[in-house]
Scaffold this motif. Structure first.
Motif, PDB file in Angstrom:
ATOM      1  N   SER A 140       0.823  -1.207   0.000  1.00  0.00           N
ATOM      2  CA  SER A 140       0.000   0.000   0.000  1.00  0.00           C
ATOM      3  C   SER A 140       0.864   1.267   0.000  1.00  0.00           C
ATOM      4  O   SER A 140       0.400   2.343  -0.375  1.00  0.00           O
ATOM      5  N   VAL A 148       0.806   3.442  -3.039  1.00  0.00           N
ATOM      6  CA  VAL A 148      -0.348   4.332  -3.211  1.00  0.00           C
ATOM      7  C   VAL A 148      -0.261   5.496  -2.220  1.00  0.00           C
ATOM      8  O   VAL A 148      -0.562   6.647  -2.556  1.00  0.00           O
ATOM      9  N   ASN A 149       0.175   5.196  -1.030  1.00  0.00           N
ATOM     10  CA  ASN A 149       0.215   6.224   0.030  1.00  0.00           C
ATOM     11  C   ASN A 149       1.281   7.294  -0.203  1.00  0.00           C
ATOM     12  O   ASN A 149       1.171   8.399   0.310  1.00  0.00           O
ATOM     13  N   TYR A 150       2.332   6.925  -0.940  1.00  0.00           N
ATOM     14  CA  TYR A 150       3.443   7.864  -1.138  1.00  0.00           C
ATOM     15  C   TYR A 150       3.661   8.133  -2.625  1.00  0.00           C
ATOM     16  O   TYR A 150       3.362   7.295  -3.473  1.00  0.00           O
ATOM     17  N   ARG A 170       4.260  11.704   1.590  1.00  0.00           N
ATOM     18  CA  ARG A 170       3.000  11.023   1.875  1.00  0.00           C
ATOM     19  C   ARG A 170       1.883  11.805   1.199  1.00  0.00           C
ATOM     20  O   ARG A 170       1.822  13.035   1.312  1.00  0.00           O
ATOM     21  N   VAL A 171       0.967  11.126   0.473  1.00  0.00           N
ATOM     22  CA  VAL A 171      -0.123  11.864  -0.177  1.00  0.00           C
ATOM     23  C   VAL A 171      -1.493  11.507   0.390  1.00  0.00           C
ATOM     24  O   VAL A 171      -2.481  12.136   0.051  1.00  0.00           O
ATOM     25  N   THR A 172      -1.600  10.512   1.230  1.00  0.00           N
ATOM     26  CA  THR A 172      -2.909  10.116   1.774  1.00  0.00           C
ATOM     27  C   THR A 172      -2.920  10.371   3.284  1.00  0.00           C
ATOM     28  O   THR A 172      -1.849  10.458   3.894  1.00  0.00           O
ATOM     29  N   PRO A 173      -4.114  10.449   3.876  1.00  0.00           N
ATOM     30  CA  PRO A 173      -4.157  10.586   5.346  1.00  0.00           C
ATOM     31  C   PRO A 173      -3.486   9.380   6.009  1.00  0.00           C
ATOM     32  O   PRO A 173      -3.594   8.254   5.494  1.00  0.00           O
ATOM     33  N   GLN A 174      -2.823   9.616   7.134  1.00  0.00           N
ATOM     34  CA  GLN A 174      -2.112   8.538   7.840  1.00  0.00           C
ATOM     35  C   GLN A 174      -3.042   7.375   8.156  1.00  0.00           C
ATOM     36  O   GLN A 174      -2.604   6.225   8.211  1.00  0.00           O
ATOM     37  N   SER A 226      -5.849   6.356   6.482  1.00  0.00           N
ATOM     38  CA  SER A 226      -6.622   5.714   5.406  1.00  0.00           C
ATOM     39  C   SER A 226      -5.974   4.415   4.971  1.00  0.00           C
ATOM     40  O   SER A 226      -4.756   4.327   4.840  1.00  0.00           O
ATOM     41  N   ALA A 276      -5.138   1.718   2.022  1.00  0.00           N
ATOM     42  CA  ALA A 276      -4.921   1.835   0.570  1.00  0.00           C
ATOM     43  C   ALA A 276      -4.755   0.434  -0.017  1.00  0.00           C
ATOM     44  O   ALA A 276      -4.199  -0.446   0.629  1.00  0.00           O
ATOM     45  N   ASN A 301      -3.578  -1.799  -3.604  1.00  0.00           N
ATOM     46  CA  ASN A 301      -2.695  -1.595  -4.758  1.00  0.00           C
ATOM     47  C   ASN A 301      -2.733  -2.802  -5.698  1.00  0.00           C
ATOM     48  O   ASN A 301      -1.892  -3.691  -5.635  1.00  0.00           O
TER      49      ASN A 301
END
Ligand code: MRU
Length: 393
Positions: free
Chosen positions: A304, A307-309, A322-326, A328, A330, A332
């Protein structure tokens, strides 16, 4: 293909010491051009799993060289055959979707198994790895020769304006040993002076489109524009796409196409807009044992964190953010399957066919009926690898 005017393949044996395999480490592109030296099958397995090398044809070629490195390591083991079987299993476990991986390993096991002494096995493994790489490059070149005809035809209708091709992920020379599959007709068209422009899907999460396809098209001087993954449908609705050309990691003998996640959505949009959707592949990417791609092709799920980074280049350094909330979750999924009825044609080294069993087997008649057993089955009977199911009609 050329990098700053110098010809490179994506993988090759060191010129003065063939026990060292060199490869372009794609994790650093487009910002740094790094060549990695690989000396053991374990290092090659990591290079495939961690995607220093990726793309169907290149994964196959890397596995071929990996098996050669395994014969060097196995020479000092108590059982050469056991060591080789372990190496094959280690390589096979790296990535599940691209069929070229198992195909190359099985081809190696078969040729190595036919050799007698350890020295002969090592020589045979080296020669087979070279053959796999040479064939990959040559078949991709021929895909370009066949596919360019489609672009020539489109160009006639465009009366001097560029043919707009949309592509997804990287089915370029970086995904093979040279030339690429989907990009090979594009390079051929550009080289013969046909005006052409490529819409390059970014291809999150690893961004093979914006990082790799854009870089290699740029190095070759092909006009291109990177677009966000969701832009393709809009461009098609507005007459800005003349054809879609993608690669594949595994295509069934009935014409179902596994390719990078998001390909299916492009095929749906192409169908809705009456735009031809072509898939380019060397025969090493056909799975001659699988009839139903949706049910039977294993789809890789990766970590994941991809997707998160997102990563990029900042102040002379490669940085990850990091592009998603800690909190959430994800998911892949690496690939999806485009059903054959959405595919206009398959561009292979032997020519172009329709995406159905009859048309595919007309080009590859040696895989009809009983002749569909592949090297895997024979090697399996020799006890060196698992046997695969034979094809059911
Ligand atoms: O995960 P990757 O980068 O190994 O995925 C493979 C691909 O690059 C694509 O799916 C490509 O379009 C087909 S491989 C020639």
């Amino acid at each position: 293909m050329n990098v700053r005017g110098q010809h490179y393949r994506t993988i090759w044996p060191n010129e003065t010491d063939s026990r060292v395999i060199q490869l372009i480490d794609q994790r650093f592109l487009p910002h740094r051009f790094v060549i990695e030296e690989v000396r053991t099958v374990g290092e090659m397995a990591s290079a495939i799993k961690e995607m220093h090398v990726r793309g169907a044809g290149l994964i196959g070629a890397a596995a071929g060289y990996g098996m050669y490195l395994a014969t060097l390591g196995a020479a000092s083991a108590s059982s050469f055959d056991d060591e080789l079987a372990d190496a094959a299993a280690q390589l096979k476990a790296t990535r599940p979707t691209a069929v070229n991986l198992a195909w190359a390993i099985e081809r190696q096991l078969k040729s190595i198994g036919a050799a007698q002494s350890v020295e002969e096995k090592q020589r045979t493994a080296f020669n087979t790895a070279q053959q796999i790489a040479d064939e990959d490059a040559e078949y991709c070149r021929r895909i370009g020769e066949h596919g360019v005809e489609l672009i020539r035809r489109l160009s006639k209708e465009k009366i001097g304006t560029p043919v707009n091709v949309l592509t997804h992920c990287n089915a370029g020379w970086l995904a093979f040993v040279d030339h690429g599959s989907a990009t090979s007709p594009i390079y051929a068209a550009h080289d013969e002076g046909i005006p052409i422009h490529v819409w390059v899907d970014e291809t999150r999460p690893r961004s093979q489109g914006s990082k790799l396809t854009a870089w290699e098209l740029g190095e070759h001087g092909v006009p291109h524009t990177v677009i966000a993954d969701n832009a393709g449908g809009h461009l098609m609705q507005h007459g800005k796409v003349d054809a879609v050309m993608v690669g594949t990691d595994r295509t069934t003998y009935t014409g179902d196409v596994a390719n990078k996640i998001g390909t299916y959505l492009k095929a749906l949009a192409a169908k809705d807009n009456g735009i031809p959707f072509y898939v380019a592949l060397p025969s090493s990417s056909f799975d001659w044992n699988i009839r139903d791609g949706l049910k039977e092709i294993p789809i890789e799920e990766r970590g994941s964190e991809e997707v998160n980074y997102a990563d990029g280049w900042h102040n002379g350094e490669q940085v990850e953010v990091r592009v998603t909330p800690q909190t959430s979750a994800a998911a892949n999924f690496g690939f999806d399957v485009t059903p054959r009825q959405l595919v206009t044609g398959l561009i292979t080294e032997r020519g172009i066919c329709e995406a159905n069993e009859e048309s595919i087997l007309q080009l590859f008649p040696e895989h009809r009926g009983g002749s569909t057993r592949n090297a895997a089955d024979e090697v399996g009977e020799a006890g060196l690898s698992e046997s695969r199911p034979t094809r059911r009609e």
